[in-house]
Structure formats: structure tokens, C-alpha cells
Scaffold this motif. Structure first.
Motif, PDB file in Angstrom:
ATOM      1  N   ALA A  80       0.912  -1.217  -0.022  1.00 25.80           N
ATOM      2  CA  ALA A  80       0.024   0.183   0.085  1.00 25.80           C
ATOM      3  C   ALA A  80       0.666   1.302   0.136  1.00 25.80           C
ATOM      4  O   ALA A  80       0.829   2.191  -0.827  1.00 25.80           O
ATOM      5  CB  ALA A  80      -1.012   0.137   1.327  1.00 25.80           C
ATOM      6  N   GLN A  81       2.249   1.440   0.388  1.00 27.76           N
ATOM      7  CA  GLN A  81       3.180   1.968   0.971  1.00 27.76           C
ATOM      8  C   GLN A  81       4.012   2.319  -0.838  1.00 27.76           C
ATOM      9  O   GLN A  81       3.934   4.032  -0.706  1.00 27.76           O
ATOM     10  CB  GLN A  81       3.953   1.908   1.911  1.00 27.76           C
ATOM     11  CG  GLN A  81       3.718   2.166   3.171  1.00 27.76           C
ATOM     12  CD  GLN A  81       4.754   2.155   3.990  1.00 27.76           C
ATOM     13  OE1 GLN A  81       5.323   1.115   4.774  1.00 27.76           O
ATOM     14  NE2 GLN A  81       4.963   3.820   4.228  1.00 27.76           N
ATOM     15  N   HIS A  82       3.135   1.557  -1.677  1.00 30.85           N
ATOM     16  CA  HIS A  82       4.604   1.794  -2.603  1.00 30.85           C
ATOM     17  C   HIS A  82       3.626   2.595  -3.221  1.00 30.85           C
ATOM     18  O   HIS A  82       3.482   2.870  -5.054  1.00 30.85           O
ATOM     19  CB  HIS A  82       4.504   0.599  -2.964  1.00 30.85           C
ATOM     20  CG  HIS A  82       6.242   0.163  -2.467  1.00 30.85           C
ATOM     21  ND1 HIS A  82       7.556   0.877  -2.764  1.00 30.85           N
ATOM     22  CD2 HIS A  82       6.770   0.028  -1.280  1.00 30.85           C
ATOM     23  CE1 HIS A  82       8.674   0.769  -2.718  1.00 30.85           C
ATOM     24  NE2 HIS A  82       7.474   0.091  -1.136  1.00 30.85           N
ATOM     25  N   ALA A  83       2.035   2.771  -3.517  1.00 31.68           N
ATOM     26  CA  ALA A  83       1.102   3.051  -4.739  1.00 31.68           C
ATOM     27  C   ALA A  83       1.517   4.550  -4.892  1.00 31.68           C
ATOM     28  O   ALA A  83       2.403   5.047  -3.861  1.00 31.68           O
ATOM     29  CB  ALA A  83      -0.107   3.160  -3.822  1.00 31.68           C
ATOM     30  N   ALA A  84       1.577   5.361  -6.083  1.00 27.78           N
ATOM     31  CA  ALA A  84       1.239   6.374  -6.312  1.00 27.78           C
ATOM     32  C   ALA A  84       0.570   7.537  -5.165  1.00 27.78           C
ATOM     33  O   ALA A  84      -0.161   7.400  -4.671  1.00 27.78           O
ATOM     34  CB  ALA A  84       1.014   6.503  -7.698  1.00 27.78           C
ATOM     35  N   SER A  85       1.513   8.954  -5.332  1.00 27.28           N
ATOM     36  CA  SER A  85       0.528   9.725  -4.332  1.00 27.28           C
ATOM     37  C   SER A  85       1.118  11.347  -4.852  1.00 27.28           C
ATOM     38  O   SER A  85       1.991  11.798  -5.383  1.00 27.28           O
ATOM     39  CB  SER A  85       1.264   9.685  -3.036  1.00 27.28           C
ATOM     40  OG  SER A  85       1.166  10.553  -1.992  1.00 27.28           O
ATOM     41  N   SER A  86       0.135  12.178  -4.876  1.00 27.92           N
ATOM     42  CA  SER A  86       0.192  13.426  -5.730  1.00 27.92           C
ATOM     43  C   SER A  86       1.068  13.878  -5.232  1.00 27.92           C
ATOM     44  O   SER A  86       1.034  14.385  -4.108  1.00 27.92           O
ATOM     45  CB  SER A  86      -1.510  13.543  -5.054  1.00 27.92           C
ATOM     46  OG  SER A  86      -1.245  15.224  -5.682  1.00 27.92           O
TER      47      SER A  86
END
Ligand SMILES: Cc1cc2nc3c(=O)[nH]c(=O)nc-3n(C[C@H](O)[C@H](O)[C@H](O)COP(=O)(O)O)c2cc1C
Length: 259
Positions: free
Chosen positions: A39-45
Motif C-alpha cells: 500500500a505504501q508503494h502506491a503513487a501519491s500526488s
């Protein structure tokens, strides 16, 4: 004939369906660590990492969440998270850097950041969901936790500049629901512009309605689910959503959605 290419990831996604009954066994630590790290590796704006997730292990809190949701299976989920959009951590970081968080210059609590943080939380949750299915687990996403946002905020001690987004229940499946039909791709994917007429937009709806009406939801095996059109029409006048309006609780949490 379908031209879909298959590999393990594609098949995991194509075979995904919500699971609402779980084997009671807790999930081992390495599974939890894997899901949380994915989950922490998802993209983040703008790399703001503006979401957090609360792992619910306390049985009494699980029960209370099931009450808020009106869904008993929430209490029996071996692994349960509430994802929140979170500008609280970033506000604290900015304050350490000398930013006047209480001033008009502070914009992390505006509507743009709110929606981007919500997107980030959903992307992280979805990454976790996909990883869970790929490990042979099942999940259900829980919007029902938002039935009573003030109670949820209180229960989880959510501070200023945070807002709950969604829950997710995860565990080893103890049911085998059928895969729910999806509308024809042509009704949801358009080329270059939105279809110029609703007639074009809705071509394919009648056969999709018929297909959906053949589907049995394991929550009610007595009768097939309503046709898609009937579901949409019923939802379109569901007054209960008015009690879930975001503006007032978001304001209480310090967001300024008018900006
Ligand atoms: C944002 C969101 C909120 C949802 N909330 C709930 C929920 O509160 N309870 C539930 O049982 N299912 C919930 N679902 C699952 C949907 O009902 C389900 O995804 C949809 O009916 C399609 O079925 P499938 O997931 O089996 O393909 C939610 C799904 C999403 C994306």
C-alpha cells in the motif's frame, strides 16, 4: 472472441470479487507486513504521502464499527483497516519548518488537497486489495463505515486535518461468490470525447440489465439482484445519503472545502 492477455496480475484483477465471509484464523505478520508495504508503494500526488491507515485489532472497536456499518461481517474480519486522508502529519511537519498552519497561507486543508489526499488513500487501499487477492485472500471495501462519520472520527480519535475515506476487511475467503458482471466496455470507455447522445451512451444497457438480473448476491440468495437500471434509479433518490454529507464534518476537522 476476447483478446485479453493473461498473466498472474491480470487474472487476479479479472477474478476479483468482494468477499464478505472469512475463515476466522488471524493472518500472519508477514502477510500484514507485505500488504501494508505494498500500500505504501502506491503513487501519491506530489509525493505528499497524505493518507494513513488504522489497523483495527481491538474486538470492541471492531464491533462498534460493525454497528456503524450495519454489516455484521465487519466484526469478523481477521484484518481490518480504516484508511484516512491525512494532512495532519504534513501540517505537523510544515509547522516544524516554521509554516503558520493556523494562517490563510496554509493550503493543505483546501479542497484540492482534500480530493488528492482522498485519491491517494484509495490508490493505496486498492494496491493492498490487489496484493491480498494475489496472496489467495479476499476483501470487501467498506463505504458503510461512513454511515456515521462523526462517530467514526470520535471512535478512532481522528485529529484535525484528517477524514475517513474507506475501510477494508481482509481474510481467507469462506465463500465463493460468482464474479459480478460488468457493463459493456463501450459504455465506459470512449474515444477522444464523451458520446454525443445518450442513445449512443446507453446502447448495450438492456442486455447488461438482463445479465445483472441473473446474478445472485450471497447476501440474499433467495432472489437475483435487481437490474442495473433499477439499482441506479433506486440509488438516485436515496435520501439517506444526505445524512452523510461531507461539508460539515470536514469543516469540523479543519478542512476549508470552499477554498
Ligand atoms: C467505495 C466502495 C464502497 C463499498 N462499500 C461496501 C460496503 O460498505 N459493504 C459491502 O458489503 N460492500 C461494499 N463495497 C463493495 C461493492 O458492493 C462491490 O464492489 C460491488 O457490488 C461490485 O461487486 P464485486 O466487488 O463483487 O465485483 C464497496 C465498494 C466500493 C468501491
Amino acid at each position: 472472441m476476447s483478446n485479453i492477455l493473461h498473466n498472474a496480475t491480470v487474472d487476479t484483477l479479472l477474478e476479483r470479487r468482494s468477499i464478505r465471509k472469512f475463515k476466522p484464523k488471524p493472518l500472519p505478520d508477514d502477510v500484514v507486513e507485505t500488504l501494508e508495504t505494498v500500500a505504501q508503494h502506491a503513487a501519491s500526488s506530489q509525493f505528499l504521502n497524505d493518507w494513513s491507515a488504522i489497523r483495527i485489532t481491538d474486538v470492541a472497536i471492531k464491533k462498534r464499527l460493525a454497528e456503524i456499518a450495519g454489516q455484521p461481517y465487519v466484526a469478523t474480519a481477521p484484518l481490518l483497516y480504516v484508511f484516512v486522508l491525512d494532512e495532519h502529519r504534513n501540517a505537523a511537519i510544515a509547522a516544524r519548518k516554521g509554516v503558520e498552519v493556523a494562517s490563510d497561507a496554509f493550503t493543505l486543508n483546501g479542497s484540492y488537497r482534500y480530493t488528492q489526499a482522498q485519491n491517494d488513500a484509495v490508490l493505496a487501499l486498492h494496491a493492498m486489495e490487489t496484493a491480498a487477492y494475489s496472496l489467495g485472500l479476499g476483501c470487501v471495501i467498506l463505504g458503510s463505515l461512513l454511515n456515521d462519520v462523526p462517530a467514526l472520527i470520535d471512535l478512532l480519535n481522528l485529529p484535525e486535518y484528517t477524514y475517513p475515506v474507506l475501510g477494508i476487511a481482509i481474510g481467507k475467503p469462506d465463500q465463493e461468490p460468482a464474479i459480478k458482471p460488468r457493463m459493456p466496455r463501450s459504455m465506459q470507455f470512449f474515444e477522444n470525447e464523451y458520446p454525443s447522445s445518450d442513445e449512443k451512451l446507453l446502447s448495450g444497457l438492456d442486455s447488461f440489465d438482463a445479465e445483472v438480473h441473473k446474478y445472485y448476491d450471497l447476501r440474499d440468495t433467495e432472489r437475483p439482484v435487481d437490474a442495473f437500471s433499477d439499482q441506479v434509479a433506486a440509488n438516485s433518490t436515496d435520501e439517506s445519503v444526505n445524512a452523510k454529507a461531507v461539508a460539515t464534518p470536514a469543516k469540523k476537522q479543519g478542512f476549508r472545502l470552499e477554498r
